[in-house]
Enzyme design. Structure first.
Site, PDB file in Angstrom:
ATOM      1  N   ARG A 207       0.924   9.037 -10.173  1.00 31.36           N
ATOM      2  CA  ARG A 207       0.728   7.844  -9.334  1.00 31.36           C
ATOM      3  C   ARG A 207       1.402   6.614  -9.933  1.00 31.36           C
ATOM      4  O   ARG A 207       1.886   5.745  -9.205  1.00 31.36           O
ATOM      5  CB  ARG A 207      -0.772   7.588  -9.160  1.00 31.36           C
ATOM      6  CG  ARG A 207      -1.462   8.591  -8.268  1.00 31.36           C
ATOM      7  CD  ARG A 207      -2.973   8.334  -8.229  1.00 31.36           C
ATOM      8  NE  ARG A 207      -3.282   6.969  -7.823  1.00 31.36           N
ATOM      9  CZ  ARG A 207      -3.383   6.570  -6.550  1.00 31.36           C
ATOM     10  NH1 ARG A 207      -3.172   7.436  -5.567  1.00 31.36           N
ATOM     11  NH2 ARG A 207      -3.673   5.322  -6.268  1.00 31.36           N
TER      12      ARG A 207
ATOM     13  N   LEU B 149      10.606 -21.254  -2.457  1.00 31.92           N
ATOM     14  CA  LEU B 149       9.610 -20.274  -1.998  1.00 31.92           C
ATOM     15  C   LEU B 149       8.430 -20.294  -2.950  1.00 31.92           C
ATOM     16  O   LEU B 149       8.607 -20.344  -4.169  1.00 31.92           O
ATOM     17  CB  LEU B 149      10.227 -18.869  -1.979  1.00 31.92           C
ATOM     18  CG  LEU B 149       9.288 -17.697  -1.697  1.00 31.92           C
ATOM     19  CD1 LEU B 149       8.823 -17.716  -0.232  1.00 31.92           C
ATOM     20  CD2 LEU B 149       9.973 -16.355  -2.004  1.00 31.92           C
TER      21      LEU B 149
ATOM     22  N   HIS C  51       3.849   3.005  -8.527  1.00 26.80           N
ATOM     23  CA  HIS C  51       3.711   1.577  -8.818  1.00 26.80           C
ATOM     24  C   HIS C  51       5.010   1.030  -9.410  1.00 26.80           C
ATOM     25  O   HIS C  51       5.427  -0.088  -9.082  1.00 26.80           O
ATOM     26  CB  HIS C  51       2.551   1.352  -9.784  1.00 26.80           C
ATOM     27  CG  HIS C  51       1.216   1.773  -9.232  1.00 26.80           C
ATOM     28  ND1 HIS C  51       0.743   1.324  -8.028  1.00 26.80           N
ATOM     29  CD2 HIS C  51       0.265   2.623  -9.723  1.00 26.80           C
ATOM     30  CE1 HIS C  51      -0.452   1.858  -7.790  1.00 26.80           C
ATOM     31  NE2 HIS C  51      -0.756   2.650  -8.797  1.00 26.80           N
TER      32      HIS C  51
ATOM     33  N   ASP D 269       0.819  -1.208   0.000  1.00 25.87           N
ATOM     34  CA  ASP D 269       0.000   0.000   0.000  1.00 25.87           C
ATOM     35  C   ASP D 269       0.858   1.266   0.000  1.00 25.87           C
ATOM     36  O   ASP D 269       1.971   1.281   0.530  1.00 25.87           O
ATOM     37  CB  ASP D 269      -0.903  -0.008   1.240  1.00 25.87           C
ATOM     38  CG  ASP D 269      -2.031   1.001   1.137  1.00 25.87           C
ATOM     39  OD1 ASP D 269      -2.415   1.360   0.006  1.00 25.87           O
ATOM     40  OD2 ASP D 269      -2.532   1.422   2.196  1.00 25.87           O
TER      41      ASP D 269
END
Length: 266
Positions: A48, A146, A52, A35
Site C-alpha cells: 500500500r 496559489l 502513497h 483517495d
C-alpha cells in the site's frame, strides 16, 4: 427521484489526447480527496505504501494545473483524524513521506509563488514534522499565486467541534456575545478562516462519499467523483473536472433566470 447532490461520475478512462479548450469559468477554490492509493497498489501486487508514493506525482500535476488556469486555493486531504486507525507501519510511512516531501518540495513551491498552509490538529504529530510545517508556512507566507492547504490530522467533525469549544469559551469569558454569533464569526474559528469555501470537490477512488472533509465549508460545493484511483488521476483527469465545473450554473439555493415566471403560472 434525482440525486439531491450536484455531482458527476465520469467513465474510468479519461480522454488524454483531446484538444484543450479554454475554461469558461474557473473554480476559485478546489478541494481534493486523494483517495485510492492503497487499492491502486494492492491491485498491482504492490505494498500500500507504493500507492502513497505514486500519489505524490499527482499532487505536482494538481498544483501545476491550478497555477496554469488561475485557481487561487487548492486544499488536499492528506491524512484524516480517522487514519490513525490504519496499521502502524502505514501510518509511520505516511509521516516519513510528509517529512520527506516537505524537505524536497517546498523550495520549488516557493519558487512558483505558492503559499503552503496546513489545516488540522498538530497535537500528536511528530515534532520534526511540525517543525517542517512551521518552516514551510513561514517561508512561503508572502506568496500569492496559489494557496496550497494540506489537511494533515484533519477531520470535519473535529474541526466543527473545536470551533464550538472555542466559541463556548469566548462566550463564557464575555469576549463573545452569543446573540452576535453569525456564519462569518463561526468561519473565523475554522482552520480555513479568511478563505472562500470550496467551489469544487474532486474525489477519485471509485467511492461516492466526502469522508468527513470540510463538512461546514462544502454547503454549496459542486461534487465531482471519478472511478480513477488518485495515482492515475493526472492533469488530463483534473482538467476534465474543471471542464465539468465550467459548465455548471451555481444558484446557491436560488433559481435559474427565467424560472421565476414558471413559478407564478397556475
Amino acid at each position: 427521484m434525482g440525486n439531491i447532490f450536484t455531482w458527476y461520475k465520469p467513465d474510468a478512462k479519461t480522454k488524454s489526447n483531446t484538444e484543450v479548450t479554454p475554461l469558461k469559468k474557473i473554480p476559485r477554490h478546489v478541494a481534493i480527496i486523494m483517495d485510492g492509493n492503497g487499492r491502486w497498489a494492492t491491485e498491482r501486487g504492490l505494498p500500500r505504501t507504493a500507492g502513497h508514493q505514486a500519489g505524490l506525482e499527482r499532487i505536482r500535476d494538481a498544483v501545476k494545473l491550478c497555477l496554469e488556469v488561475g485557481v487561487k486555493y487548492l486544499t488536499l486531504y492528506a491524512f484524516s483524524t480517522e487514519n490513525w486507525s490504519r496499521p502502524q507501519e502505514e501510518v509511520s510511512f505516511l509521516m516519513r513521506l510528509f517529512e520527506d516531501a516537505l524537505t524536497r518540495e517546498v523550495d520549488e513551491l516557493h519558487r512558483q509563488d505558492v503559499r503552503v498552509k496546513f489545516i488540522g490538529f498538530r497535537t500528536g504529530l511528530n515534532p520534526n514534522l511540525v517543525r517542517l510545517m512551521d518552516e514551510s508556512e513561514a517561508k512561503t507566507a508572502n506568496n500569492q499565486a496559489l494557496v496550497l492547504n494540506l489537511a494533515i490530522n484533519y477531520g470535519g467533525r473535529a474541526e466543527i467541534l473545536n470551533a464550538c469549544q472555542q466559541i463556548a469559551r469566548a462566550a463564557k469569558d464575555g469576549s463573545l456575545d452569543p446573540e452576535r454569533l453569525t456564519t462569518e464569526v463561526f468561519n473565523s474559528y475554522l482552520f480555513t478562516t479568511g478563505q472562500p469555501d470550496p467551489d469544487l470537490l474532486v474525489k477519485p477512488g471509485k467511492e461516492v462519499r466526502i469522508s468527513n472533509f470540510l463538512l461546514w465549508q462544502m454547503a454549496y460545493t459542486e461534487f465531482y467523483f471519478s472511478d480513477l484511483y488518485w495515482p492515475d488521476f493526472g492533469e488530463a483527469a483534473l482538467r476534465e473536472a474543471f471542464e465539468y465545473y465550467s459548465r455548471k450554473e451555481r444558484r446557491f439555493g436560488g433559481i435559474k433566470k427565467g424560472d421565476s415566471a414558471e413559478c407564478t403560472k397556475e
